[in-house]
Design a protein around this motif. Structure first.
Motif, mmCIF file in Angstrom:
data_model
loop_
_atom_site.group_PDB
_atom_site.id
_atom_site.type_symbol
_atom_site.label_atom_id
_atom_site.label_comp_id
_atom_site.label_asym_id
_atom_site.label_seq_id
_atom_site.Cartn_x
_atom_site.Cartn_y
_atom_site.Cartn_z
ATOM 1 N N VAL A 176 -15.077 52.776 48.086
ATOM 2 C CA VAL A 176 -14.149 53.467 48.983
ATOM 3 C C VAL A 176 -14.847 54.659 49.631
ATOM 4 C CG1 VAL A 176 -11.906 54.610 49.164
ATOM 5 C CG2 VAL A 176 -12.263 52.848 47.418
ATOM 6 N N ALA A 177 -14.766 54.768 50.948
ATOM 7 C CA ALA A 177 -15.285 55.943 51.640
ATOM 8 C C ALA A 177 -14.378 57.140 51.380
ATOM 9 C CB ALA A 177 -15.388 55.675 53.142
ATOM 10 N N VAL A 178 -14.987 58.324 51.316
ATOM 11 C CA VAL A 178 -14.236 59.541 50.991
ATOM 12 C C VAL A 178 -14.471 60.601 52.061
ATOM 13 C CG1 VAL A 178 -13.947 61.426 49.335
ATOM 14 C CG2 VAL A 178 -14.376 59.100 48.516
ATOM 15 N N GLY A 179 -13.358 61.193 52.510
ATOM 16 C CA GLY A 179 -13.397 62.384 53.345
ATOM 17 C C GLY A 179 -12.668 63.489 52.586
ATOM 18 N N GLY A 180 -11.365 63.631 52.873
ATOM 19 C CA GLY A 180 -10.559 64.580 52.113
ATOM 20 C C GLY A 180 -10.120 64.045 50.767
ATOM 21 N N GLY A 181 -10.165 62.723 50.610
ATOM 22 C CA GLY A 181 -9.884 62.133 49.312
ATOM 23 C C GLY A 181 -8.503 61.562 49.119
ATOM 24 N N GLY A 182 -7.661 61.569 50.148
ATOM 25 C CA GLY A 182 -6.322 61.020 49.992
ATOM 26 C C GLY A 182 -6.332 59.536 49.673
ATOM 27 N N LEU A 183 -7.266 58.798 50.283
ATOM 28 C CA LEU A 183 -7.338 57.357 50.066
ATOM 29 C C LEU A 183 -7.830 57.041 48.658
ATOM 30 C CD1 LEU A 183 -7.218 54.436 51.038
ATOM 31 C CD2 LEU A 183 -9.510 54.732 52.008
ATOM 32 N N VAL A 184 -8.966 57.587 48.288
ATOM 33 C CA VAL A 184 -9.515 57.276 46.971
ATOM 34 C C VAL A 184 -8.621 57.836 45.857
ATOM 35 C CG1 VAL A 184 -11.038 59.284 46.633
ATOM 36 C CG2 VAL A 184 -11.705 57.064 45.722
ATOM 37 N N GLY A 185 -7.971 58.980 46.113
ATOM 38 C CA GLY A 185 -7.054 59.543 45.128
ATOM 39 C C GLY A 185 -5.832 58.680 44.920
ATOM 40 N N GLY A 186 -5.251 58.197 46.017
ATOM 41 C CA GLY A 186 -4.093 57.323 45.906
ATOM 42 C C GLY A 186 -4.428 56.015 45.225
ATOM 43 N N ILE A 187 -5.573 55.446 45.570
ATOM 44 C CA ILE A 187 -6.007 54.197 44.950
ATOM 45 C C ILE A 187 -6.280 54.408 43.459
ATOM 46 C CG2 ILE A 187 -7.933 52.562 44.865
ATOM 47 C CD1 ILE A 187 -7.969 52.670 47.929
ATOM 48 N N ALA A 188 -6.912 55.530 43.121
ATOM 49 C CA ALA A 188 -7.170 55.833 41.709
ATOM 50 C C ALA A 188 -5.874 55.988 40.929
ATOM 51 C CB ALA A 188 -8.014 57.097 41.596
ATOM 52 N N ALA A 189 -4.853 56.581 41.565
ATOM 53 C CA ALA A 189 -3.550 56.735 40.906
ATOM 54 C C ALA A 189 -2.913 55.379 40.627
ATOM 55 C CB ALA A 189 -2.624 57.590 41.767
ATOM 56 N N TRP A 190 -3.198 54.400 41.479
ATOM 57 C CA TRP A 190 -2.661 53.062 41.241
ATOM 58 C C TRP A 190 -3.408 52.352 40.109
ATOM 59 C CZ3 TRP A 190 1.323 50.076 41.552
ATOM 60 C CH2 TRP A 190 1.165 48.723 41.246
ATOM 61 N N PHE A 191 -4.738 52.296 40.204
ATOM 62 C CA PHE A 191 -5.514 51.510 39.244
ATOM 63 C C PHE A 191 -5.640 52.191 37.876
ATOM 64 C CE2 PHE A 191 -7.226 49.299 43.038
ATOM 65 C CZ PHE A 191 -7.023 47.990 42.617
ATOM 66 N N ARG A 192 -5.740 53.510 37.836
ATOM 67 C CA ARG A 192 -5.810 54.265 36.585
ATOM 68 C C ARG A 192 -6.854 53.693 35.616
ATOM 69 N NH1 ARG A 192 0.420 54.663 34.865
ATOM 70 N NH2 ARG A 192 0.385 52.533 35.644
ATOM 71 N N GLY A 193 -8.034 53.402 36.165
ATOM 72 C CA GLY A 193 -9.138 52.972 35.324
ATOM 73 C C GLY A 193 -9.257 51.480 35.116
ATOM 74 N N ARG A 194 -8.365 50.679 35.680
ATOM 75 C CA ARG A 194 -8.433 49.223 35.468
ATOM 76 C C ARG A 194 -9.607 48.588 36.210
ATOM 77 N NH1 ARG A 194 -3.070 49.822 36.326
ATOM 78 N NH2 ARG A 194 -3.086 48.733 38.349
ATOM 79 N N VAL A 195 -10.080 49.220 37.270
ATOM 80 C CA VAL A 195 -11.281 48.770 37.960
ATOM 81 C C VAL A 195 -12.205 49.970 38.159
ATOM 82 C CG1 VAL A 195 -9.966 46.992 39.203
ATOM 83 C CG2 VAL A 195 -10.500 49.147 40.346
ATOM 84 N N LYS A 196 -13.480 49.691 38.366
ATOM 85 C CA LYS A 196 -14.443 50.749 38.667
ATOM 86 C C LYS A 196 -14.309 51.108 40.141
ATOM 87 C CE LYS A 196 -18.900 49.786 38.750
ATOM 88 N NZ LYS A 196 -20.283 49.542 38.290
ATOM 89 N N ILE A 197 -13.999 52.374 40.425
ATOM 90 C CA ILE A 197 -13.877 52.852 41.798
ATOM 91 C C ILE A 197 -15.115 53.682 42.118
ATOM 92 C CG2 ILE A 197 -12.532 54.228 43.425
ATOM 93 C CD1 ILE A 197 -10.058 53.591 41.737
ATOM 94 N N VAL A 198 -15.839 53.256 43.146
ATOM 95 C CA VAL A 198 -17.071 53.915 43.542
ATOM 96 C C VAL A 198 -16.830 54.648 44.859
ATOM 97 C CG1 VAL A 198 -19.502 53.621 44.126
ATOM 98 C CG2 VAL A 198 -18.435 52.128 42.418
ATOM 99 N N ALA A 199 -16.992 55.963 44.845
ATOM 100 C CA ALA A 199 -16.834 56.770 46.056
ATOM 101 C C ALA A 199 -18.123 56.719 46.870
ATOM 102 C CB ALA A 199 -16.506 58.212 45.680
ATOM 103 N N VAL A 200 -17.961 56.691 48.190
ATOM 104 C CA VAL A 200 -19.104 56.714 49.106
ATOM 105 C C VAL A 200 -18.843 57.786 50.154
ATOM 106 C CG1 VAL A 200 -20.542 55.414 50.710
ATOM 107 C CG2 VAL A 200 -19.473 54.238 48.768
ATOM 108 N N GLU A 201 -19.845 58.645 50.373
ATOM 109 C CA GLU A 201 -19.704 59.720 51.342
ATOM 110 C C GLU A 201 -20.909 59.768 52.277
ATOM 111 O OE1 GLU A 201 -17.302 63.429 49.836
ATOM 112 O OE2 GLU A 201 -19.049 63.154 48.557
ATOM 113 N N SER A 202 -20.672 60.289 53.468
ATOM 114 C CA SER A 202 -21.766 60.639 54.367
ATOM 115 C C SER A 202 -22.535 61.813 53.776
ATOM 116 C CB SER A 202 -21.205 61.030 55.739
ATOM 117 O OG SER A 202 -22.144 61.759 56.494
ATOM 118 N N ASP A 203 -23.878 61.747 53.827
ATOM 119 C CA ASP A 203 -24.635 62.883 53.292
ATOM 120 C C ASP A 203 -24.511 64.126 54.169
ATOM 121 O OD1 ASP A 203 -26.283 62.232 55.443
ATOM 122 O OD2 ASP A 203 -28.100 61.930 54.235
#
Length: 312
Positions: A176-203
């Motif tokens: 999941v691409a990350v900016g402010g984190g609303g997307l990855v945060g919401g997705i993490a709240a759904w999965f709660r560790g059931r899958v590995k979530i890998v954040a990707v950011e622009s350097d």
């Protein structure tokens, strides 16, 4: 985790917004078609969502659960959130004012105007536009819809996690691409560790990377090719505890790697992605993320608001 960000609440929001959003498709691709190794990954094409990005989910979450005053709504955005809020407002008959920075791409600005919102250029970067929107909020009484750091936003974006799990119940890893984190945060709240979530950011905008290093949200550079979607000053306060618990430390990709990912998605799959939308794919294409044996990987292609592909 706050009860407000529970999987149960995300499921309730999904039911509310479902009539207003698209169920976006999943495409299985072989990385050999993109010049990579013999590896199959799934692409979740949220770039085909209404308004051109996942942001429509959060926008409808707000408008269907909050009381909108006569002054309407106001939002600050690098472009995608503004387009989504403008789209949702137009569908629900609500007046909207959208503040964007000067780095916003013309494609996104044009889309916001086309949906009928009042577009205001508020400074050079997202933080400037946010400050201008807050001034407007205080003066007008409009309802503020934050791009990534409000409960309603995270709940809406979390519905994408629910949809992904329903489409791919055997998924093991989600990039999941990350900016402010609303997307990855919401997705993490759904999965709660059931899958590995890998954040990707622009350097050029390592907001979550710097937050992980410091142990709290910190100001970070706000540049790079994806500055109109992945470059707030810092990640949200609401998402950070979720990221600490459920998200892998961010992979940083370069502008050249993002450009290569955009080009590969178009040439290899005829998928149009803006820089921020292609960032997660850049991590796989560049070899910075290498799946292990029997890992089922899904890459989220989250936005398509670009004029990079032009038609005569």
């Amino acid at each position: 985790m706050p009860i407000a960000l529970s999987a149960e609440r995300i499921a309730e929001i999904e039911g509310l917004i479902r009539p207003h959003i698209r169920r976006t498709p999943v495409m299985c691709v072989d990385m050999q078609d993109f010049g990579g190794a013999a590896l199959k990954v799934d692409l979740k094409l949220e770039c085909l969502q209404h308004s051109g990005s996942f942001k429509a989910r959060g926008a409808f979450s707000h408008l269907l659960t909050r009381q909108v005053p006569e002054a309407g709504i106001v939002a600050a955005s690098g472009g995608n959130h503004g387009a989504a809020v403008a789209y949702a407002a137009s569908r629900l008959g609500v007046p909207a004012t959208i503040f964007v920075p000067s780095v916003t791409s013309p494609a996104k600005a044009e889309k916001i105007r086309a949906y009928g919102a009042n577009l205001v250029i508020g400074g050079e970067r997202y933080a400037d536009a946010l400050a201008a929107s807050e001034t407007h909020e205080r003066a007008s009484g409009a309802l503020a819809i934050h791009a990534y750091d409000q409960v309603e936003t995270l709940l809406g974006q979390g519905t994408l996690g629910k949809e992904i799990e329903e489409d791919m119940p055997d998924i093991t890893t989600l990039l999941v691409a990350v900016g402010g984190g609303g997307l990855v945060g919401g997705i993490a709240a759904w999965f709660r560790g059931r899958v590995k979530i890998v954040a990707v950011e622009s350097d050029g905008a390592p907001t979550l990377y710097e937050a992980f290093r410091a142990g709290k949200p910190m100001d970070a550079p706000a540049g790079g090719i994806a500055a109109d979607s992945l470059a707030p000053k810092r990640v949200g306060e609401l998402m950070f505890p979720l990221a600490q618990q459920f998200v892998q430390p961010p992979i940083l990709v370069t502008d050249d790697e993002i450009r290569a990912a955009q080009k590969a998605l178009w040439e290899g799959a005829r998928v149009v992605a803006e820089p921020g939308g292609a960032a997660a794919f850049a991590a796989v294409l560049s070899g910075k993320y290498v799946p292990v044996l029997n890992e089922r990987v899904c890459v989220l292609v989250c936005g398509a608001n670009t004029a990079a592909v032009k038609f005569d």
